[in-house]
Design a protein around this motif. Structure first.
Motif, PDB file in Angstrom:
ATOM      1  N   ALA A 135       1.162  -1.740   0.139  1.00  0.00           N
ATOM      2  CA  ALA A 135       0.090  -0.250  -0.244  1.00  0.00           C
ATOM      3  C   ALA A 135       0.733   1.141  -0.281  1.00  0.00           C
ATOM      4  N   GLY A 136       2.041   0.894   0.657  1.00  0.00           N
ATOM      5  CA  GLY A 136       2.936   2.329   0.592  1.00  0.00           C
ATOM      6  C   GLY A 136       2.857   2.994  -0.564  1.00  0.00           C
ATOM      7  N   LEU A 137       3.977   1.077  -1.492  1.00  0.00           N
ATOM      8  CA  LEU A 137       4.324   1.680  -2.817  1.00  0.00           C
ATOM      9  C   LEU A 137       3.379   2.125  -3.515  1.00  0.00           C
ATOM     10  N   VAL A 138       1.873   1.865  -3.596  1.00  0.00           N
ATOM     11  CA  VAL A 138       0.895   2.215  -4.365  1.00  0.00           C
ATOM     12  C   VAL A 138       0.867   3.802  -3.980  1.00  0.00           C
ATOM     13  N   PHE A 139       1.007   4.017  -3.286  1.00  0.00           N
ATOM     14  CA  PHE A 139       0.783   5.354  -2.699  1.00  0.00           C
ATOM     15  C   PHE A 139       1.642   6.517  -3.232  1.00  0.00           C
ATOM     16  N   VAL A 140       3.378   6.523  -3.585  1.00  0.00           N
ATOM     17  CA  VAL A 140       4.629   6.779  -4.010  1.00  0.00           C
ATOM     18  C   VAL A 140       4.631   6.717  -5.123  1.00  0.00           C
ATOM     19  N   MET A 141       3.700   5.252  -5.617  1.00  0.00           N
ATOM     20  CA  MET A 141       3.559   5.532  -7.222  1.00  0.00           C
ATOM     21  C   MET A 141       2.474   6.940  -7.917  1.00  0.00           C
ATOM     22  N   VAL A 142       1.401   6.723  -7.035  1.00  0.00           N
ATOM     23  CA  VAL A 142       0.139   7.821  -7.148  1.00  0.00           C
ATOM     24  C   VAL A 142       1.305   9.103  -7.263  1.00  0.00           C
ATOM     25  N   LEU A 143       1.763  10.068  -6.215  1.00  0.00           N
ATOM     26  CA  LEU A 143       2.407  10.886  -6.371  1.00  0.00           C
ATOM     27  C   LEU A 143       3.371  11.035  -7.027  1.00  0.00           C
ATOM     28  N   VAL A 144       4.150   9.814  -8.376  1.00  0.00           N
ATOM     29  CA  VAL A 144       4.770   9.815  -9.272  1.00  0.00           C
ATOM     30  C   VAL A 144       4.168  10.371 -10.089  1.00  0.00           C
ATOM     31  N   GLY A 145       3.068   9.769 -10.392  1.00  0.00           N
ATOM     32  CA  GLY A 145       2.360   9.646 -11.150  1.00  0.00           C
ATOM     33  C   GLY A 145       1.349  11.046 -11.363  1.00  0.00           C
ATOM     34  N   GLY A 146       1.130  11.765 -10.011  1.00  0.00           N
ATOM     35  CA  GLY A 146       0.650  13.537 -10.309  1.00  0.00           C
ATOM     36  C   GLY A 146       1.508  14.184 -10.828  1.00  0.00           C
ATOM     37  N   ALA A 147       3.103  14.288 -10.337  1.00  0.00           N
ATOM     38  CA  ALA A 147       3.876  14.773 -10.748  1.00  0.00           C
ATOM     39  C   ALA A 147       4.029  14.677 -12.360  1.00  0.00           C
ATOM     40  N   THR A 148       3.875  13.307 -12.825  1.00  0.00           N
ATOM     41  CA  THR A 148       4.321  13.193 -14.555  1.00  0.00           C
ATOM     42  C   THR A 148       3.035  14.007 -14.600  1.00  0.00           C
ATOM     43  N   ARG A 149       1.905  14.007 -14.514  1.00  0.00           N
ATOM     44  CA  ARG A 149       0.927  14.871 -14.976  1.00  0.00           C
ATOM     45  C   ARG A 149       1.047  15.884 -15.082  1.00  0.00           C
ATOM     46  N   LEU A 150       1.986  16.452 -13.584  1.00  0.00           N
ATOM     47  CA  LEU A 150       2.169  18.036 -13.219  1.00  0.00           C
ATOM     48  C   LEU A 150       2.910  18.971 -14.651  1.00  0.00           C
TER      49      LEU A 150
ATOM     50  N   ALA B 122      -8.958  14.209 -10.041  1.00  0.00           N
ATOM     51  CA  ALA B 122      -8.094  13.153 -11.098  1.00  0.00           C
ATOM     52  C   ALA B 122      -8.719  14.427 -12.847  1.00  0.00           C
ATOM     53  N   LEU B 123     -10.386  14.998 -12.614  1.00  0.00           N
ATOM     54  CA  LEU B 123     -10.850  15.376 -13.262  1.00  0.00           C
ATOM     55  C   LEU B 123     -10.402  17.041 -13.743  1.00  0.00           C
ATOM     56  N   VAL B 124     -10.200  17.054 -12.596  1.00  0.00           N
ATOM     57  CA  VAL B 124     -10.204  18.813 -12.741  1.00  0.00           C
ATOM     58  C   VAL B 124      -7.973  18.945 -13.105  1.00  0.00           C
ATOM     59  N   ALA B 125      -7.533  17.794 -12.669  1.00  0.00           N
ATOM     60  CA  ALA B 125      -5.774  17.949 -13.506  1.00  0.00           C
ATOM     61  C   ALA B 125      -6.193  17.730 -14.791  1.00  0.00           C
TER      62      ALA B 125
ATOM     63  N   GLU C  39       3.864  17.510 -16.607  1.00  0.00           N
ATOM     64  CA  GLU C  39       2.882  17.769 -18.045  1.00  0.00           C
ATOM     65  C   GLU C  39       4.173  16.329 -19.350  1.00  0.00           C
ATOM     66  N   SER C  40       4.398  15.329 -18.324  1.00  0.00           N
ATOM     67  CA  SER C  40       5.655  14.131 -18.671  1.00  0.00           C
ATOM     68  C   SER C  40       5.151  12.811 -19.116  1.00  0.00           C
ATOM     69  N   GLY C  41       3.559  12.677 -19.034  1.00  0.00           N
ATOM     70  CA  GLY C  41       2.856  11.346 -19.613  1.00  0.00           C
ATOM     71  C   GLY C  41       3.188  10.625 -20.621  1.00  0.00           C
ATOM     72  N   LEU C  42       3.761  11.770 -22.154  1.00  0.00           N
ATOM     73  CA  LEU C  42       2.868  11.066 -23.504  1.00  0.00           C
ATOM     74  C   LEU C  42       4.620  10.720 -23.971  1.00  0.00           C
ATOM     75  N   SER C  43       6.043  11.104 -22.999  1.00  0.00           N
ATOM     76  CA  SER C  43       7.432  10.851 -23.919  1.00  0.00           C
ATOM     77  C   SER C  43       7.233  10.190 -23.642  1.00  0.00           C
ATOM     78  N   ILE C  44       7.081   8.756 -23.399  1.00  0.00           N
ATOM     79  CA  ILE C  44       7.135   7.556 -23.646  1.00  0.00           C
ATOM     80  C   ILE C  44       6.134   6.832 -25.064  1.00  0.00           C
ATOM     81  N   THR C  45       5.810   6.731 -25.854  1.00  0.00           N
ATOM     82  CA  THR C  45       5.222   6.736 -26.559  1.00  0.00           C
ATOM     83  C   THR C  45       4.651   5.210 -27.214  1.00  0.00           C
ATOM     84  N   GLN C  46       5.400   4.669 -26.185  1.00  0.00           N
ATOM     85  CA  GLN C  46       5.979   2.767 -26.811  1.00  0.00           C
ATOM     86  C   GLN C  46       5.207   2.114 -25.188  1.00  0.00           C
ATOM     87  N   TRP C  47       5.136   1.269 -25.503  1.00  0.00           N
ATOM     88  CA  TRP C  47       5.062  -0.240 -23.893  1.00  0.00           C
ATOM     89  C   TRP C  47       4.987  -1.039 -24.303  1.00  0.00           C
TER      90      TRP C  47
END
Length: 354
Positions: free
Chosen positions: A30-45, A223-226, A47-55
């Motif tokens: 659960a703690g790791l998920v918490f950290v992952m969500v925060l890094v995901g938030g920083a990624t969104r804020l 998340a919608l606001v962001a 504008e980094s989320g589209l920098s890797i275009t392949q999965w």
């Protein structure tokens, strides 16, 4: 003469140790998920989320290691609308900055998966994941398996026509992460022991469920606001501009506006925030009157205090035009509030004998 532990006592000690290990594992993930969500938030804020275009679920763990590999990655980013419309002057060094945010987010997702799956297999083999706990872990497993699929589905929405990911997919991605976080905490609290209490009346269990659901919905609205960048408009409080409800809200179609209009998203987020605080205060007052000094009332008071702090932080974030530090703190406290709400819910159920 040496005193040896009896066989039943030794078995009981071993059982206690393995139970504690299961609980610590659930809390750690659960703690790791918490950290992952925060890094995901920083990624969104950022504008980094589209920098890797392949999965690349497996090979993607290795970042570019040479200038040629970095240039190839940058060239792929240049093919999407975000580069052409928002970042046409971006240099390779600038690209590396946004790349590392997204890479770190994906790496943490892999770490969470490994930290969950490997111990889960071992505990399952030892026969620890049975009954209600087994069902709860199965729910968390399903959510964790769904999260990267929805994450990539979210990313694809910004690779062809948009300059950002679709806000409704972003909200779904965050809500699955929050649900995973909540499921792990729920299982961890339920794995312990808690004496039954006459203070935990049926009404308090119902209110605990409603409060947790309200906070969960508020996380999705955030998340919608962001996603709509709604925090960058109407940076006034308590009114939105000169009105409580801005004129363009809920138009032209109320249902579409909830998911696609920035003013509507901010208004909804404000109103549910007030609802969460009011509900928390009423819940705390009722608990203090019914069972002063009990664990139930203590938890309710903490929830009310954190809810008030969260609203204050949200207002500060809005008035300051959403700086990264305040925005991340606001997101972190939102997830913490949801986690505390889940703790309160499960503890209240157990005090009622559930």
């Amino acid at each position: 003469m040496a005193i040896t532990q009896s066989a039943p006592a030794a078995a009981q000690t071993a059982s206690f140790d393995i139970n504690r290990a299961v609980r610590l594992w659930l809390i750690a993930v659960a703690g790791l998920v918490f950290v992952m969500v925060l890094v995901g938030g920083a990624t969104r804020l950022t504008e980094s989320g589209l920098s890797i275009t392949q999965w690349k679920p497996v090979t993607g763990v290795v970042p570019p290691l040479s200038e040629a590999e970095w240039q190839a990655e940058f060239d792929r980013y240049k093919q999407i609308p975000q580069f052409a419309r928002l970042n046409p002057d971006m240099t390779l060094d600038g690209f590396k900055t946004i790349f590392w945010w997204e890479w770190a987010h994906r790496l943490l997702a892999r770490v969470v998966g490994a930290a969950f799956i490997l111990p889960a297999l071992w505990f399952w083999w030892r026969g620890q994941l049975k009954g209600a706990l087994g069902r709860q872990v199965a729910v968390a497993t399903g959510l964790l398996a769904l999260e990267p699929i929805v994450g990539w589905w979210m990313v694809t929405s910004g690779l062809s026509e948009r300059t950002e990911v679709a806000q409704e997919r972003l909200a779904l991605h965050l809500m699955i992460a929050a649900a995973t976080f909540g499921a792990l905490i729920y299982a961890a609290v339920g794995f312990g022991e808690r004496p039954q209490s006459a203070a935990a009346r049926p009404g308090f269990a119902i209110s605990a469920r409603i409060f947790a659901a309200l906070v969960f919905c508020q996380v999705g609205l955030g998340a919608l606001v962001a996603g709509l960048r709604a925090g960058l408009i109407y940076n006034t409080w308590p009114l939105m501009g000169s009105n409580l409800l801005p004129g363009e809200a809920f138009r032209p179609n109320p249902v579409q506006a909830v998911f696609g209009d920035a003013a509507t998203a901010q208004f909804d987020h404000r109103m549910i925030a007030y609802t969460v605080v009011a509900f928390a205060l009423v819940q705390a007052i009722a608990a203090l009157r019914a069972a002063p000094g009990s664990p139930l009332s203590s938890r309710a008071v903490v929830l009310a205090a954190v809810a008030l702090l969260q609203v204050g932080l949200g207002v500060a974030t809005l008035l300051a035009l959403v700086p990264l530090e305040l925005a991340l703190a606001h997101q972190a406290l939102a997830l913490a509030l949801f986690g505390l709400a889940v703790v309160h819910l499960r503890a209240t159920e157990m005090e009622r004998g559930g």
